[in-house]
Design a protein around this motif. Structure first.
Motif, short mmCIF file in Angstrom:
data_model
loop_
_atom_site.label_atom_id
_atom_site.label_comp_id
_atom_site.label_asym_id
_atom_site.label_seq_id
_atom_site.Cartn_x
_atom_site.Cartn_y
_atom_site.Cartn_z
N PHE A 156 0.83 -1.19 0.00
CA PHE A 156 0.00 0.00 0.00
C PHE A 156 0.87 1.26 0.00
O PHE A 156 0.61 2.22 -0.73
CB PHE A 156 -0.95 0.00 1.20
N GLN A 157 1.93 1.24 0.79
CA GLN A 157 2.83 2.41 0.86
C GLN A 157 3.52 2.66 -0.47
O GLN A 157 3.77 3.80 -0.84
CB GLN A 157 3.86 2.22 1.97
N TYR A 158 3.81 1.61 -1.22
CA TYR A 158 4.42 1.75 -2.54
C TYR A 158 3.54 2.63 -3.44
O TYR A 158 4.01 3.58 -4.06
CB TYR A 158 4.66 0.38 -3.17
N PHE A 159 2.25 2.31 -3.49
CA PHE A 159 1.35 3.07 -4.34
C PHE A 159 1.11 4.48 -3.78
O PHE A 159 1.00 5.45 -4.53
CB PHE A 159 0.03 2.33 -4.54
N LYS A 160 1.06 4.58 -2.49
CA LYS A 160 0.88 5.89 -1.87
C LYS A 160 2.08 6.79 -2.20
O LYS A 160 1.91 7.96 -2.55
CB LYS A 160 0.72 5.73 -0.36
N ASP A 161 3.29 6.24 -2.10
CA ASP A 161 4.50 7.01 -2.43
C ASP A 161 4.51 7.41 -3.90
O ASP A 161 4.89 8.54 -4.23
CB ASP A 161 5.76 6.21 -2.11
N MET A 162 4.10 6.51 -4.78
CA MET A 162 4.05 6.83 -6.21
C MET A 162 3.05 7.97 -6.46
O MET A 162 3.33 8.89 -7.23
CB MET A 162 3.66 5.61 -7.05
N TYR A 163 1.92 7.91 -5.81
CA TYR A 163 0.92 8.96 -5.96
C TYR A 163 1.47 10.30 -5.49
O TYR A 163 1.34 11.32 -6.18
CB TYR A 163 -0.35 8.59 -5.18
N GLU A 164 2.08 10.30 -4.32
CA GLU A 164 2.64 11.55 -3.77
C GLU A 164 3.73 12.10 -4.67
O GLU A 164 3.82 13.31 -4.90
CB GLU A 164 3.17 11.32 -2.36
N GLY A 166 4.01 11.58 -7.90
CA GLY A 166 3.36 12.04 -9.12
C GLY A 166 2.66 13.37 -8.94
O GLY A 166 2.62 14.19 -9.85
N LYS A 167 2.11 13.61 -7.76
CA LYS A 167 1.42 14.86 -7.48
C LYS A 167 2.36 16.06 -7.57
O LYS A 167 1.94 17.14 -7.94
CB LYS A 167 0.82 14.84 -6.07
N LYS A 168 3.61 15.84 -7.23
CA LYS A 168 4.59 16.94 -7.23
C LYS A 168 4.70 17.60 -8.59
O LYS A 168 4.93 18.79 -8.69
CB LYS A 168 5.96 16.45 -6.77
N GLY A 169 4.54 16.80 -9.63
CA GLY A 169 4.72 17.33 -10.97
C GLY A 169 3.54 18.10 -11.54
O GLY A 169 3.69 18.95 -12.39
N TRP A 170 2.33 17.82 -11.06
CA TRP A 170 1.18 18.46 -11.68
C TRP A 170 0.35 19.33 -10.75
O TRP A 170 -0.54 20.03 -11.20
CB TRP A 170 0.29 17.44 -12.39
N ILE A 171 0.62 19.30 -9.47
CA ILE A 171 -0.10 20.18 -8.56
C ILE A 171 0.82 21.33 -8.17
O ILE A 171 1.92 21.14 -7.70
CB ILE A 171 -0.57 19.43 -7.29
N ARG A 172 0.34 22.50 -8.40
CA ARG A 172 1.17 23.70 -8.10
C ARG A 172 0.53 24.52 -7.04
O ARG A 172 -0.50 24.73 -6.79
CB ARG A 172 1.34 24.51 -9.38
#
Length: 172
Positions: A156-164, A166-172
């Protein structure tokens, strides 16, 4: 009997990529179809025996630390999948049991207290009586709790880390 653990080097990089993909597939299957550990998770082609204590060559040490950690965590997850299948089918396998015993005697395990606890719970559950209702047995119940923690901590943490990430690149 010496164990042939994987070492990430320039000449093993392709194998590293392939095995990393297998861990991702196993994690995906666990998450989408089971929401944890269950019977028949697609893991069988991942050689947890080789990757549990995997290391990295000094030249590559700085490049793939997180990926190597995920690969080693995937080894514990795959082993957990195999143990669950054995217990569900009321079977035992000396190869699996011997690997767990060998891993527990490896000095490196002392640096990995969580993994050691997980291995001990697997070993204890495999030593209990053979019963299709293994989760109701004392060690089986402990194993299920530990595997839930393994799932949350690694899968679960693997996917949570990937999501976090990924968010860095598109959320400003």
């Amino acid at each position: 009997m010496g164990q042939n653990y994987f070492k990430l080097q320039a000449n093993t990089y392709r194998e590293f990529q392939i095995e990393f993909g297998k861990v991702q597939w196993m994690y995906y299957h666990m998450t989408t179809d089971y929401n944890g550990f269950g019977h028949g998770i697609d893991y069988e082609h991942f050689e947890y025996e080789r990757f549990f204590f995997a290391t990295t060559d000094k030249e590559l040490d700085d490049f793939y630390p997180r990926q190597m950690e995920i690969l080693k965590q995937g080894a514990l997850v795959a082993l957990g999948c195999e143990v669950v299948d054995l217990l569900d089918e009321a079977r035992r396998d000396s190869k699996v049991y011997n690997f767990i015993t060998t891993a527990l005697s490896n000095p490196t395990i002392e640096e990995l207290p969580f993994e050691k606890e997980a291995l001990l719970s697997m070993k204890n559950a495999l030593e209990e009586e053979i019963d299709h209702a293994w989760t109701a047995l004392p060690s089986g119940s402990i194993l299920m709790d530990k595997l839930e923690e393994v799932y949350k901590r690694y899968v679960f943490q693997y996917f949570k880390d990937m999501y976090e990430e990924g968010k860095k690149g598109w959320i400003r």
